[in-house]
Design an enzyme around this catalytic site. Sequence first.
Site, PDB file in Angstrom:
ATOM      1  N   GLU A  10      32.629  42.174  35.434  1.00 16.00           N
ATOM      2  CA  GLU A  10      33.372  41.962  34.180  1.00 16.00           C
ATOM      3  C   GLU A  10      33.277  40.496  33.768  1.00 16.00           C
ATOM      4  O   GLU A  10      33.651  39.610  34.527  1.00 16.00           O
ATOM      5  CB  GLU A  10      34.833  42.376  34.407  1.00 16.00           C
ATOM      6  CG  GLU A  10      35.719  42.173  33.212  1.00 16.00           C
ATOM      7  CD  GLU A  10      37.122  42.749  33.427  1.00 16.00           C
ATOM      8  OE1 GLU A  10      37.272  43.762  34.140  1.00 16.00           O
ATOM      9  OE2 GLU A  10      38.073  42.144  32.895  1.00 16.00           O
ATOM     10  N   TYR A  47      49.954  42.888  24.642  1.00 14.20           N
ATOM     11  CA  TYR A  47      49.322  43.030  25.955  1.00 14.20           C
ATOM     12  C   TYR A  47      50.084  44.121  26.711  1.00 14.20           C
ATOM     13  O   TYR A  47      50.876  43.847  27.598  1.00 14.20           O
ATOM     14  CB  TYR A  47      49.391  41.685  26.664  1.00 14.20           C
ATOM     15  CG  TYR A  47      48.577  41.532  27.921  1.00 14.20           C
ATOM     16  CD1 TYR A  47      47.926  42.600  28.513  1.00 14.20           C
ATOM     17  CD2 TYR A  47      48.451  40.284  28.509  1.00 14.20           C
ATOM     18  CE1 TYR A  47      47.187  42.426  29.670  1.00 14.20           C
ATOM     19  CE2 TYR A  47      47.717  40.089  29.670  1.00 14.20           C
ATOM     20  CZ  TYR A  47      47.091  41.169  30.236  1.00 14.20           C
ATOM     21  OH  TYR A  47      46.374  41.000  31.395  1.00 14.20           O
ATOM     22  N   ARG A  89      40.508  38.219  22.907  1.00 14.78           N
ATOM     23  CA  ARG A  89      39.580  37.940  23.997  1.00 14.78           C
ATOM     24  C   ARG A  89      38.822  39.235  24.230  1.00 14.78           C
ATOM     25  O   ARG A  89      39.428  40.330  24.261  1.00 14.78           O
ATOM     26  CB  ARG A  89      40.403  37.547  25.229  1.00 14.78           C
ATOM     27  CG  ARG A  89      39.655  36.803  26.272  1.00 14.78           C
ATOM     28  CD  ARG A  89      39.263  35.413  25.869  1.00 14.78           C
ATOM     29  NE  ARG A  89      38.473  34.860  26.969  1.00 14.78           N
ATOM     30  CZ  ARG A  89      37.442  34.058  26.795  1.00 14.78           C
ATOM     31  NH1 ARG A  89      37.046  33.692  25.604  1.00 14.78           N
ATOM     32  NH2 ARG A  89      36.784  33.603  27.848  1.00 14.78           N
ATOM     33  N   ARG A 116      55.487  37.645  46.269  1.00 16.86           N
ATOM     34  CA  ARG A 116      56.344  38.276  47.286  1.00 16.86           C
ATOM     35  C   ARG A 116      56.397  37.429  48.550  1.00 16.86           C
ATOM     36  O   ARG A 116      55.521  36.596  48.775  1.00 16.86           O
ATOM     37  CB  ARG A 116      55.792  39.661  47.664  1.00 16.86           C
ATOM     38  CG  ARG A 116      55.641  40.599  46.487  1.00 16.86           C
ATOM     39  CD  ARG A 116      55.438  42.029  46.971  1.00 16.86           C
ATOM     40  NE  ARG A 116      55.191  42.891  45.827  1.00 16.86           N
ATOM     41  CZ  ARG A 116      54.034  43.489  45.575  1.00 16.86           C
ATOM     42  NH1 ARG A 116      53.014  43.340  46.397  1.00 16.86           N
ATOM     43  NH2 ARG A 116      53.893  44.249  44.506  1.00 16.86           N
ATOM     44  N   ASP A 135      50.542  47.552  29.040  1.00 10.56           N
ATOM     45  CA  ASP A 135      49.961  48.450  30.038  1.00 10.56           C
ATOM     46  C   ASP A 135      50.063  49.871  29.486  1.00 10.56           C
ATOM     47  O   ASP A 135      50.831  50.133  28.559  1.00 10.56           O
ATOM     48  CB  ASP A 135      50.740  48.338  31.360  1.00 10.56           C
ATOM     49  CG  ASP A 135      50.405  47.045  32.093  1.00 10.56           C
ATOM     50  OD1 ASP A 135      49.262  46.580  31.949  1.00 10.56           O
ATOM     51  OD2 ASP A 135      51.275  46.510  32.794  1.00 10.56           O
ATOM     52  N   ARG A 178      35.704  39.741  37.848  1.00 11.85           N
ATOM     53  CA  ARG A 178      35.938  40.721  38.906  1.00 11.85           C
ATOM     54  C   ARG A 178      34.803  41.734  38.982  1.00 11.85           C
ATOM     55  O   ARG A 178      34.050  41.903  38.026  1.00 11.85           O
ATOM     56  CB  ARG A 178      37.283  41.427  38.745  1.00 11.85           C
ATOM     57  CG  ARG A 178      37.585  41.933  37.355  1.00 11.85           C
ATOM     58  CD  ARG A 178      39.052  42.378  37.231  1.00 11.85           C
ATOM     59  NE  ARG A 178      39.393  42.608  35.836  1.00 11.85           N
ATOM     60  CZ  ARG A 178      40.597  42.875  35.373  1.00 11.85           C
ATOM     61  NH1 ARG A 178      41.625  42.987  36.195  1.00 11.85           N
ATOM     62  NH2 ARG A 178      40.828  43.054  34.078  1.00 11.85           N
ATOM     63  N   ARG A 220      52.537  38.390  35.300  1.00 12.65           N
ATOM     64  CA  ARG A 220      52.256  39.808  35.510  1.00 12.65           C
ATOM     65  C   ARG A 220      51.919  40.073  36.989  1.00 12.65           C
ATOM     66  O   ARG A 220      52.144  41.160  37.494  1.00 12.65           O
ATOM     67  CB  ARG A 220      51.049  40.246  34.664  1.00 12.65           C
ATOM     68  CG  ARG A 220      51.323  40.388  33.188  1.00 12.65           C
ATOM     69  CD  ARG A 220      50.021  40.542  32.412  1.00 12.65           C
ATOM     70  NE  ARG A 220      49.179  41.609  32.894  1.00 12.65           N
ATOM     71  CZ  ARG A 220      49.266  42.891  32.509  1.00 12.65           C
ATOM     72  NH1 ARG A 220      50.150  43.237  31.598  1.00 12.65           N
ATOM     73  NH2 ARG A 220      48.472  43.800  33.015  1.00 12.65           N
TER      74      ARG A 220
END
Length: 360
Positions: A297, A345, A241, A161, A347, A272, A157
């Site tokens: 988190e 999962y 989870r 680059r 978005d 995070r 995900r």
Amino acid sequence: MQCIDAVVAGAGIWGCTVARRLAEAGKRVLVVDRRPVVGGNVRCETDAETGIEIHLYGSHIFHTHIPEVWDFVNRFVKFNGYQHKVLARYRGKTYFLPLGLALLNKFFGVELTPGEVAEFMKDEAHSSAVFDAFFRGYTSKQWGRAPEEIDPSIIKRVPVRSNYDTNYFNDYNQGIPLTGYNSLFDRLLDHPSISVKLSCELRLDAGVFKIGGDVLPAVPVYYSGPLDALFGYRFGHLPWRSLRFETEWMDVPDYQGTSVVNYTEAEVPYTRIHEFKHYHPENRSVMEARRTVVMREYPCDWKPGDEPYYPIDCEESRALLARYREAAAGVSGLVVGGRLGGYRYFDMDRSVEAALTLPL
Ligand code: UDP
């Protein structure tokens, strides 16, 4: 029970989009949710003191490359053009994710050009150093298991680059609703053919749908809660989870200088820190507020009663899911979707897309 043509159980992004489509197709829709508010896990709360929009269930950034999805959500809210960046803190230094020239050059102290990245990363010592620093610890904390044990699509995900683009997503269309996420849900549901009933749960009792004590008329039911809960966990619990959040008000105008910093070392117990004011750079009074709100988190195992967040894709869950899907297929008029119902999962844009393409 009033005259209705359909029930939508679960007022998250999938459910609210389905409800809107049904209403615009001329159906009378009853939307129910077990929570006292709509919006699912995209729900926010505006801090009275600073005006900061707090994402109660962790950061949500709307991003999509699907034109139909972008057009649809823009009918209801306008977006502020926020472009998501994620930084990674590792051993006292801060790096720009995703994996690209900014991260590699700082981490290795080199000056690679785009054409040199592939060759550089072919060296096993380089690729494993990057993986161990930025992915191994974070992934172990996030999933409670070693990265080798999770489906590779999860880590993929995060883009890779060979340039200095530090945008976390590849999607051109991104942003946060100017009027806040809650307004998206309020406007989706603001239709004369939609009625909303909160703090009540849909139940399936011996093949009969009930809300509270009331038996539903034989109308289609669009359900986006956990599939195992609908069937009373009859085959066992689907594994999830979960997350725990710690919110703190700090006496500084800016704590970390950006909206999300990932802590990629295994030794730091949280994954995070979110600092929400950075999601609204267009709002001067929020940006200049003397205080800021941050949220740490902590991933954790799910147990009954906890909020489910991430489905766990493993052999055991796939077998269990197949049994629940088969049971759902046997219930006449039942349509299941969304992240929880679909055990996917997803978005946000994928939930909207699924709702927009659902045959009604
Ligand atoms: N990931 C990681 N390190 C990072 C960010 C992500 O190892 O700094 C891995 C981790 O396994 C995570 C996955 O990549 O679950 C997907 O990350 P994403 O940021 O998409 O997760 P989300 O925001 O959906 O929790």
